[in-house]
Scaffold this motif. Structure first.
Motif, short mmCIF file in Angstrom:
data_model
loop_
_atom_site.label_atom_id
_atom_site.label_comp_id
_atom_site.label_asym_id
_atom_site.label_seq_id
_atom_site.Cartn_x
_atom_site.Cartn_y
_atom_site.Cartn_z
N THR A 137 -14.85 15.11 -0.71
CA THR A 137 -13.83 13.85 -0.35
C THR A 137 -13.65 12.82 -1.47
N PRO A 138 -12.49 12.71 -1.81
CA PRO A 138 -12.13 11.86 -3.14
C PRO A 138 -12.97 10.74 -2.87
N GLY A 139 -13.72 10.21 -3.96
CA GLY A 139 -14.34 9.00 -4.05
C GLY A 139 -15.90 8.96 -3.43
N ASP A 140 -16.20 10.15 -2.93
CA ASP A 140 -17.47 10.16 -2.23
C ASP A 140 -18.63 10.50 -3.29
N ILE A 141 -19.88 9.93 -3.05
CA ILE A 141 -20.95 10.19 -3.62
C ILE A 141 -21.91 11.17 -2.98
N ALA A 142 -22.42 11.87 -3.48
CA ALA A 142 -23.53 12.76 -2.73
C ALA A 142 -24.76 12.18 -3.68
N THR A 143 -25.89 12.17 -2.86
CA THR A 143 -27.03 12.13 -3.57
C THR A 143 -28.30 12.84 -3.07
N SER A 144 -29.22 13.10 -4.25
CA SER A 144 -30.35 13.81 -3.82
C SER A 144 -31.26 13.24 -4.80
N THR A 184 -17.46 0.51 -0.15
CA THR A 184 -18.53 0.34 0.55
C THR A 184 -19.88 1.25 -0.11
N PRO A 185 -21.05 0.94 0.03
CA PRO A 185 -22.03 1.90 -0.66
C PRO A 185 -21.84 3.17 -0.25
N GLY A 186 -21.90 4.10 -1.44
CA GLY A 186 -21.66 5.48 -1.36
C GLY A 186 -20.20 5.65 -1.86
N ARG A 187 -19.42 4.88 -2.23
CA ARG A 187 -18.28 5.10 -2.66
C ARG A 187 -18.01 4.82 -4.11
N ALA A 188 -17.08 5.67 -4.83
CA ALA A 188 -16.90 5.49 -6.19
C ALA A 188 -15.33 5.48 -6.33
N ALA A 189 -14.86 4.70 -7.56
CA ALA A 189 -13.43 4.79 -7.73
C ALA A 189 -13.14 4.85 -9.25
N GLN A 190 -12.10 5.46 -9.91
CA GLN A 190 -12.13 5.37 -11.23
C GLN A 190 -10.65 4.49 -11.35
N SER A 191 -10.84 3.37 -12.47
CA SER A 191 -9.62 2.44 -12.56
C SER A 191 -9.37 2.22 -13.84
N ALA A 192 -9.28 0.81 -14.20
CA ALA A 192 -9.20 0.38 -15.49
C ALA A 192 -9.62 -1.04 -15.58
N ILE A 193 -10.41 -1.38 -16.36
CA ILE A 193 -10.85 -2.91 -16.56
C ILE A 193 -10.45 -3.13 -18.05
N SER A 194 -9.90 -4.38 -18.12
CA SER A 194 -9.45 -4.63 -19.70
C SER A 194 -8.91 -3.38 -20.18
N GLN A 195 -8.00 -2.75 -19.98
CA GLN A 195 -7.46 -1.40 -20.47
C GLN A 195 -8.53 -0.17 -20.80
N CYS A 196 -9.83 -0.27 -20.51
CA CYS A 196 -10.56 0.68 -20.37
C CYS A 196 -10.65 1.54 -19.24
N GLY A 197 -10.47 2.72 -19.23
CA GLY A 197 -10.54 3.50 -18.14
C GLY A 197 -12.36 3.23 -17.56
N THR A 198 -12.64 3.06 -16.33
CA THR A 198 -13.63 3.18 -15.69
C THR A 198 -13.99 3.70 -14.69
N LEU A 199 -15.42 4.35 -14.43
CA LEU A 199 -15.66 4.59 -13.08
C LEU A 199 -16.59 3.44 -12.72
N ILE A 200 -16.14 3.09 -11.20
CA ILE A 200 -17.00 2.31 -10.72
C ILE A 200 -17.50 2.60 -9.36
N PHE A 209 -11.66 -3.95 -3.42
CA PHE A 209 -13.07 -4.10 -3.56
C PHE A 209 -13.64 -4.88 -2.25
N HIS A 210 -12.81 -4.79 -1.20
CA HIS A 210 -12.93 -5.52 0.06
C HIS A 210 -14.27 -4.65 0.66
N LYS A 211 -15.18 -5.57 1.12
CA LYS A 211 -16.42 -5.29 1.76
C LYS A 211 -16.42 -4.13 2.64
N LYS A 212 -15.43 -4.04 3.36
CA LYS A 212 -15.31 -2.82 4.32
C LYS A 212 -14.47 -1.62 3.62
N VAL A 213 -14.07 -1.84 2.55
CA VAL A 213 -13.35 -0.84 1.81
C VAL A 213 -14.13 -0.06 0.90
#
Lengths: 417, 999, 96, 204
Positions: free
Chosen positions: D67-74, D148-164, D142-146
């Motif tokens: 699922t896009p934006g999901d994080i699995a952990t182990s 949420t922990p366990g989620r990730a998104a790539q975007s840009a901050i100050s023109q730099c590509g980021t993974l958050i 970045f809304h708290k309900k959107v």
């Protein structure tokens, strides 16, 4: 035509200006013309004027779907220059400069051509190299060009930031005789002068089709009915692809959208034109006092005459980097125009495979300054049925043969030109 | 003069907080809660500005963002700002303001002489004159420029802080008046995420300036109650002092928040302004309406105001803009204002109403003994820079198109005018909503929406308070529903009074007696009078856009908020065409002007573009390198030693590589990891030369073309295993090449099983170049670095200084050289070891300048030659081009132009006399003394002094250059007045046989 | 604009880069490599565009997100986006 | 031999622990730290290729999040969805090349594995105003309900590509290319200035 002068102005002032006549007539279309120009923008109007003036062809109609000069001539950043590197462009634009210099007197309409200099800033060594190369070409082609040191630039534009910036200024290439002109006045001046020579300006008349038989154009279908013509020249800027589709042609053109903007008017703060390729910004100050500036196109195809915010942000940011004092001025109005971006960034002025149908298109960012030269060469192309020497490299088939004129060297990506 | 125009009590100001301010250097006081405009009016200051063209005296006309006249220069020094509407400035202690567009002072302005000659200056006068003598235009222009322009720009960098904010919401409500509040409440109660935006410090919209009741409560108490309710909800954001500036595609809106403008200075971490970029699922526009001026003679005299402005000053600020008022109206809304004025102690001499019939509102005024003149108009104002003295009133004839009877002169010091109300449809129109002319209301109203929005309240031409509350509640619920909150219900609207506008009698130009030519202003800011609009139509500028541009109507800083409807109505009358046929000009963003700094945000100075730092960045700084931007990267240009000049350092660095060994940071080169079973096939299709047969452990130089056949980029690509390669790109093209590869894999060849990943940042790259490079390398690795183990164009993975790295035997300098790659965090460690271990042999770092010289000596091509107009063959890569496979750009090579014989080809240059420098950016010509325009055979792409060969050399692309070897031509730079006779030579000038690299 | 990346969902315009007309087809390469052959088919592919006024099938890359290319059906007059989808899916909507 | 954990951060020259920014009631409401040293491996392959997906599971112990934006952990490892065929595996440093080798060994020829441990700077922000700081920079919800922990998104901050990524409530990790590390650190801490912020010692 009633001559405009300070005396006629004074005379009319006595009558509370109630005796001025219209600048151009609004006639009904005749059934047939020697030449129809599709598109009542700057280029179309200039073409009609030079057809009449230089070639004696006066049975001409300019057909405009909206109001005269309502396209890109109404919504540009008013810069006039001829600082080109490639020969195929250089002499063409320099002819334009010659025409600009006398345009107000020629048209008897003050277009406020203001040769206040155009400075291209170099922000690194490679740009210094490239701009000097360009400047040398210009000089050897007989075009005015000067190299300016940072100090010289500072003197001309004291508020320009040159040092405390991410990409410091290393120097600049100046075309002293470049400058600005009052964009609307150019359209109106040509319209009035063409009208005076007998050209019919048909506004609010949209071309809906082309009548072509045996490979020859016979006239155009319009919202005011069919209008016959011995020759048809099309100069419709952002709508080139659409109009030529009526003739069954696909063009090496994409339509894109360019935004421009003005600040609130302030007292003189910038006396020249500054352009910066590295910062993607060009800026001047209008006679009314507004800072007029723009940058890149919006990058996606559009016919909307209205853009989106990221580019505005980008352009304003660049402007503030160049002029940190202007950060406190306020952005008053933004707008968009649609432009026909050709595949090599250079326009097309040529005959087409259809007999007696002529094309003037692909002006990308550069249409306004080209208005006189474009009209001059297009009129010649139509009248003589062959390209003018000055536009002989602006052929339609150059993409097929590989003789592209790619000033920026980015290839067939129209949104990068 | 010093008497106060402040009411003894009342108003929403804090009379306990006295604030000092100055205007034109004179000290005044006001209260917390004042605007600069209300404070000036309270001090009896009427004249505050000069108009744009005629420099006529102007005062304050409105109480809001529509103000066309009362503009001032705010603050001083590096914080000064021009063209600020006094009506929008919250007063703060120590505020400094001054008048603008005047010299020497606003009272005695030399340019007011323009007003005497105003008949010579009709619309567009400048198009008709200033053409002779031709050479004089620049002089005329300078005078015009200085006369125009309003305020002045600061001449120092802006010291303030600006920020951005990004937000998403279900419902954005623009406007915190009654409709907006009810909309926000309804939407929020459904659970939707709501952002409520209002440009004033206080919510309430028009209620702030009125004495309305909502239910049993005073309206502003009700506002406070709703605000408190909203603030208590988790998902509601209230942004006051915030303007919705622009409405873009897909419900993307830009808000401009004034976080610090009400403070003496926004200091420290407080931003002065913050621009919000909001993506809203649904929007409710509750932007209110703006009262229209009436167009009559001398309607610009200071003291002629919008009626609701007088009412607002009285109610909200406890200020009476005059003692003796006349009100001129064409609708009922002014009557409520009259009552409030009367309550505030303003004597109302008369109400002049152009309507023939009395309405219920008339009676309320008559009850107070205020005379009402029906079917009369104010056709002229007598007054000067000190303000209104009296007004002249006449009756209308039966048709209402002429004045008749005798002139009634009414003494007064303030005139209120109300020409009806214009819904604020700017945002609606920006959102592509279609406007429809409503003849009854004499205004454009929103009709079809295009985006996900709806209008409510006065911006939808709903005039009464009751209606606004209900419509707002309904719009909020609808918006929430459309955003997915299906249970949303309209909050119940408390019953309230419901004064409307009544019937309106449109009168776009108030008639004047025959043979009078009074200036009747339509656009106050740009000095556009009725005569100008009439002239434009007479001269054929009949399209509304032509009329606007010819007269500059609506093009001032107020963007025609008070003038546009009047203007287009006059055009319609002149053309005898209905208003809908005349149409309206386009509403362009922003709604009110937005400070550029706020649009820029934090992206200033060194944050204008992020700085990309090599892992060795700090090392370079510590070593005293001069750093230079290369795209986003900063690179070491040269390392100057004490006592050395720049060129001394560069030549020393160069010779050290030629004679010894040097280190160069190549980390910024693009590196792309290419993996997968089809990786070799993919590279084969990308490069003109073959990669299928590249052996594991080898690298190869490759050239890529664009689809149009021109060179795109070059670099070396190494093979680490059957399916694993690493491509290098030029620094400049790293991004574009990556994007190109991704495009090809996603779009053109999805069948290829290949993955590309940028690994530029993973590796710290160091060129170790020079005859001693092998020796140096042997000191930092235990691996075999012999020519057999790492032959030319070999690559190997080894431990270097204890960390895993790669050694590539490639050379850009033309010397025996290697490129060492180690994971970035270890870059400094390895580089320092190289410096240390090579100390005895004199190892030294070199910068981009020395690298540039060596590449010219070797004839390697870079950006100036890879200018997007050169083909592989032009630069000598013809023999590399494979004919055994298809590759990007292959077919374009067959274009006729590519086969022509006079193409410009890469060539080397040597200064013939050995002493003259080849000028930078020069053109290659046969004879520099020839005539202009002169044929240019080619261009110099690079030039330098070669310390190794001890001569001036260069590279050029010259027509048929390969065939011209040995020919002597000139490199000519008229720009710098330099020329140099050059001999055309092979571009491989240094070690042409390449013995050194293979050594 | 807010563009729906087929994977990441609705994202702001500034995360994307426009990559041109999705309807142009790269001519098929001959089975056996030949010498460079520049013909009408290649000319059309490299240079000619329909440039429609209205609905346009085009390529975008989510270059500041997942970096995938995808197709979008967007109206060049109104900027409405009727549909977006991965390269191998047919787009729907608009009046195409 | 150098100690392979002795890696020099891109932030080395500017990293300073302590309390900075505005003085606010209640103290700083954003805490910054660099996450380091980490092992980071870029994993690419087709999720429907069983050899690949099984290999990933073997190598890191969790299933590929599709699922896009999901994080699995182990355990201490996270596997972050980047794109339909791309993931980022992140865990505290396991030693040079160890994590990469684990994936390579397990996936064999299916999939493309590449070590990018040195190619990223990872900045952790936490605290009540961490979201607001990010809202200043990235056009994401970045809304708290959107978010949420366990989620990730790539975007840009100050023109730099980021993974958050959002590993826990009010905690975010911002991944940028190493060369932008210093710029991003300066930008984010500057944006947090109005709230007051602390800089903690780096930790994984």
């Amino acid at each position: 035509m009633k001559k405009y002068s300070v005396f006629s102005l004074a005379r009319n002032a006595l009558d509370y200006h109630e005796n001025w006549t219209e600048a151009w007539r609004s006639p009904e279309p005749k059934p047939e013309y020697d030449v129809i120009i599709v598109g009542g923008g700057g280029h179309g109007l200039a073409t009609a004027y030079y057809l009449a003036k230089e070639h004696g062809i006066t049975n001409v109609a300019v057909i405009e779907k909206g109001w005269l000069g309502g396209g890109n001539v109404a919504r540009n950043t008013t810069i006039v220059r001829s600082n080109y590197q490639l020969e195929g462009n250089a002499f063409f634009y320099e002819k334009g400069m010659d025409l600009w210099r006398d345009l107000s007197q020629d048209l008897n309409y003050n277009v406020m051509f203001s040769p206040r200099g155009v400075i291209n800033l170099a922000h690194n060594d490679a740009q210094v190299d490239a701009f000097q190369r360009r400047g040398n070409t210009m000089r050897l082609n007989g075009i005015d060009a000067e190299w300016m040191t940072v100090d010289q630039i500072k003197k001309k534009a004291p508020l320009l930031n040159t040092e405390n910036m991410r990409y410091p200024v290393y120097g600049g290439l100046c075309q002293p005789k470049g400058g600005t002109a009052r964009h609307d006045a150019v359209a109106w001046g040509y319209a009035r002068a063409a009208d005076d020579r007998g050209v019919d300006m048909i506004q609010n008349c949209e071309v809906t089709g082309m009548r072509i038989e045996n490979g020859k154009i016979l006239g155009v279908e319009t919202t005011k009915g069919f209008i016959g013509a011995k020759k048809v020249g099309v100069a419709v800027a952002g709508h080139s692809s659409q109009v030529f589709q009526m003739a069954g042609m696909r063009l090496p053109i994409e339509t894109h959208l360019l935004q421009a903007m003005v600040s609130e008017p302030v007292k003189p703060a910038l006396d020249t034109v500054i352009t910066s390729g590295a910062a993607h910004c060009y800026i001047s100050q209008s006679d009314k006092g507004e800072l007029v500036f723009g940058g890149d196109i919006d990058f996606y195809n559009s016919y909307a005459q209205r853009g989106n915010y990221p580019i505005i942000e980008h352009v304003v940011t660049a402007m503030c980097e160049l002029f940190p004092a202007f950060s406190r001025l306020r952005l008053m109005r933004t707008w968009g125009g649609v432009m026909d971006m050709s595949m090599d960034g250079t326009p097309i002025i040529d005959k087409t495979p259809i007999d007696s149908l002529y094309i003037n298109a692909g002006w990308c960012y550069g249409g306004f300054k080209a208005t006189p030269a474009s009209g001059w060469c297009f009129a010649h192309t139509i009248a003589q049925d062959q390209p003018h020497d000055l536009s002989s490299e602006m052929r339609l088939n150059r993409f097929e043969t590989g003789h592209t004129l790619d000033e920026k060297g980015v290839g067939s990506t129209p949104n990068m030109h | 003069m010093s008497r106060s125009y402040r009411t003894p009590e009342g108003g929403r100001i804090d009379r306990s907080k006295l604030l000092n301010f100055t205007f034109d250097g004179k000290a005044y006081t006001g209260f917390q809660g004042d605007t600069l405009a209300s404070a000036l009016l309270a001090n009896g200051v009427k004249l505050i500005a000069r108009s744009f063209k005629y420099h006529r005296p102007r005062g304050i006309m409105s109480a809001g963002p529509e103000e066309p006249c009362g503009m001032i220069q705010l603050r001083e020094g590096n914080r000064t700002e021009p063209n600020i509407r006094a009506t929008q400035v919250e007063l703060f202690d120590g505020l400094q303001a001054s008048s603008q567009n005047r010299w020497p002072s606003v009272k005695w302005d030399i340019n007011s002489i323009n007003n005497l000659f105003n008949r010579m200056l009709p619309a567009g006068f400048y198009y008709k004159t200033f053409m002779w003598p031709k050479a004089m235009w620049m002089t005329y222009e300078e005078v015009i420029r200085h006369a125009a322009g309003m305020g002045r720009s600061a001449d120092l960098p802006d010291p303030d802080r600006y920020e951005h904010m990004h937000a998403y919401c279900d419902v954005l409500v623009a406007g915190g008046g009654p409709a907006g509040l009810m909309a926000a409440k309804s939407a929020a109660e459904s659970g939707a995420r709501v952002i409520l935006v209002d440009e004033h410090p206080e919510l309430g919209g028009h209620l702030r300036g009125r004495k309305s009741k909502v239910g049993a409560k005073d309206a502003m108490d009700w506002v406070a109650g709703v605000r408190a309710e909203l603030e208590a909800m988790e998902d509601v954001t209230i942004l006051s002092r915030t303007t919705v500036a622009s409405y873009y595609d897909h419900n993307m809106l830009v808000l401009n928040e004034h976080t610090g403008d009400h403070l003496p200075t926004a200091e420290g971490w407080t931003p002065r302004q913050r621009n919000w970029k909001v993506w809203a699922k649904q929007v409710v526009l509750a932007t209110g309406s703006i009262e229209r001026p009436l167009v009559f003679g001398n309607n610009d005299v200071p003291g002629v105001m919008l009626t609701n402005a007088i009412q607002t000053y009285a109610n909200q600020y406890g200020v009476t803009p005059g003692n003796n008022a006349v009100i001129f109206t064409n609708n009922d809304s002014a009557y409520e204002a009259v009552l409030d004025m009367h309550d505030a102690g303003i004597r109302v001499a008369a109400v002049v109403d152009n309507r023939k019939v009395e309405t219920a509102a008339t009676a309320t005024v008559r009850e107070r003994g205020i005379p009402v003149f029906h079917n009369h108009v104010v056709f002229n104002v007598n007054g000067n820079k000190h303000g209104v003295k009296s007004v002249e009133v006449m009756a209308l004839n039966e048709a209402g198109d002429h004045v008749a009877g005798s002139i009634i002169k009414l003494e007064c010091d303030v005139l209120g005018m109300s020409g009806g109300w214009t819904p604020t449809v700017h945002l609606f129109s920006q959102s592509r909503g279609k406007l429809k002319w409503n003849e009854e209301l004499t205004t454009f109203v929103p009709s079809e929406s295009f985006q996900q929005e709806r209008s409510a309240g006065a911006c939808n031409a709903t005039w009464g308070l009751n209606g606004c509350l209900k419509e707002g509640a309904k719009a909020g619920a609808e918006a929430a529903k459309a955003a997915g909150f299906v249970g949303a219900k309209a909050a119940s609207a408390p019953k309230s009074d419901d004064h409307g506008m009544g019937d309106i009698r449109a009168m776009w130009r108030v008639p004047q007696p025959p043979h009078t030519h009074l200036k009747r202003f339509v656009d106050f800011q740009d000095d556009v009078a009725t005569s100008d609009v009439e002239l434009a139509v007479r001269e054929g500028y009949t399209s509304i856009e032509h009329a606007k541009r010819y007269t500059t109507l609506g093009m001032g800083t107020d963007q025609g908020k008070t003038s546009n409807v009047n203007g287009l109505a006059i055009v319609s009358e002149e053309l005898d065409k209905p208003i809908p046929e005349v149409g309206h000009t386009t509403f362009r963003p922003p709604y009110t002007a937005v400070t550029m700094g706020a649009i820029t945000g934090t992206e200033r100075g060194h944050h204008f573009s992020p700085i990309r730092r090599s892992p060795l960045h700090d090392w370079h700084l510590n070593a005293g390198a001069t750093m230079v931007p290369a795209g986003m990267w900063m690179r070491a240009q040269y390392y100057q030693h004490p006592g050395e000049g720049m060129w001394d350092a560069i030549y020393r660095e160069t010779l050290n590589v030629r004679n010894n060994v040097g280190l160069f940071d190549v980390s910024p080169l693009g590196k792309i990891d290419v993996q997968g079973p089809d990786a070799a096939e993919f590279l084969n299709r990308c490069y003109i030369n073959g990669f299928g047969k590249l052996a594991v452990g080898k690298c190869r130089y490759g050239v890529m073309l664009r689809e149009d056949g021109m060179i795109f980029d070059d670099g070396t690509t190494s093979r680490f295993s059957e399916n694993h390669f690493m491509m290098t790109t030029t620094t400049a093209k790293a991004g574009p090449v990556m994007q190109h590869l991704e495009y090809l894999l996603d779009v053109e060849w999805p069948e290829l099983n290949v993955h590309v990943v940028s690994v530029t940042e993973e590796w710290c790259g160091m060129a170790v170049a020079g005859p001693n490079s092998r020796e140096l390398l042997s000191r930092i690795t235990d691996a075999d670095v012999s020519d057999e183990a790492i032959p030319f164009m070999g690559v190997t993975e080894v431990d270097i200084c204890g960390v895993p790295g790669r050694i590539y035997r490639i050379s850009f300098s033309g010397e025996l050289a290697y490129e060492v790659g180690v994971p970035s965090d270890w870059g400094t460690h390895v580089w320092s070891q190289l410096m240390e271990k090579g100390a005895d042999m004199g190892v030294a770092p070199y910068g981009t300048e020395a690298m540039g010289i060596m590449r010219i000596e070797k004839g390697h091509v870079v950006g100036a030659e890879l200018n997007g107009r050169t083909t592989a063959d032009d630069l000598g890569f013809g023999p590399m081009t494979s004919s055994k496979k298809a590759f990007i750009g292959q077919h374009a090579i067959g274009k006729p132009a590519f086969l022509e014989t006079d193409r410009k080809q890469l060539t080397g240059l040597k200064s013939v006399d050995g002493k003259t420098k080849i000028p930078r950016g020069a053109q290659i010509v046969a004879d520099p003394a020839g005539r202009i325009p002169m044929e240019q055979l080619g261009e110099v792409t690079a030039n330098c002094y070669s310390p190794s060969m001890k001569e001036f050399i260069g590279l050029a692309i010259v027509k048929n250059g390969r065939e011209r070897k040995g020919e002597k031509l000139w490199a000519y730079s008229p720009l710098t007045n330099e020329k140099c006779q050059v001999e055309l030579v092979s571009p491989h000038m240094y070690d042409p046989e390449g013995e050194k690299v293979r050594g | 604009m807010l563009i729906k990346c087929p994977w990441c969902g609705d994202r702001a315009l500034q995360e994307f880069s426009y990559q041109g007309d999705a309807t142009v087809q790269r001519p098929a390469e001959p089975a056996e490599p030949t010498d460079a052959k520049w013909d009408d088919e290649w000319y059309q592919f490299v240079y000619l565009r329909d440039d429609p006024k209205g609905w346009h099938d085009e390529l975008w890359q989510h270059n500041l997100g997942c970096r995938k290319h995808f197709k979008a059906r967007r109206n060049t007059v109104t900027h409405e986006i009727a549909d977006t989808g991965p390269m191998n899916e047919e787009l729907k909507g608009g009046d195409k | 031999m150098v100690d392979l954990t002795e890696r020099v951060s891109a932030l080395a020259a500017i990293y300073e622990t302590g309390t900075f920014g505005a003085t606010v009631d209640g103290g700083p409401s954003v805490a910054f730290s660099e996450r380091r040293p980490l092992s980071i491996v870029h994993v690419a392959g087709k999720p429907d290729d069983k050899a690949f997906s099984d290999g990933v599971k073997t190598a890191c112990g969790c299933d590929l999040p599709t699922t896009p934006g999901d994080i699995a952990t182990s355990g201490d490892l996270s596997l972050v969805w980047l794109a339909p065929e791309r993931w980022l595996a992140v865990c505290p440093n396991r030693g040079s090349g160890v994590l990469e080798a684990a994936f390579r060994d397990a996936c064999g020829d299916s999939g493309a594995i590449i070590d990018v441990s040195h190619g990223r700077t990872v900045i952790r922000l936490s605290g009540a105003n961490a979201r607001t700081v990010l809202m200043k920079g990235a056009p994401l919800d970045f809304h708290k309900k959107v978010f949420t922990p366990g989620r990730a998104a790539q975007s840009a901050i100050s023109q730099c590509g980021t993974l958050i990524t959002c590993p826990a409530e009010d905690t975010f990790d911002v991944y940028v290319f190493r060369a932008f590390g210093q710029h991003m650190w300066e930008w984010l801490t500057d944006a947090a200035g109005e709230f007051g912020y602390s800089v903690e010692t780096p930790a994984t």
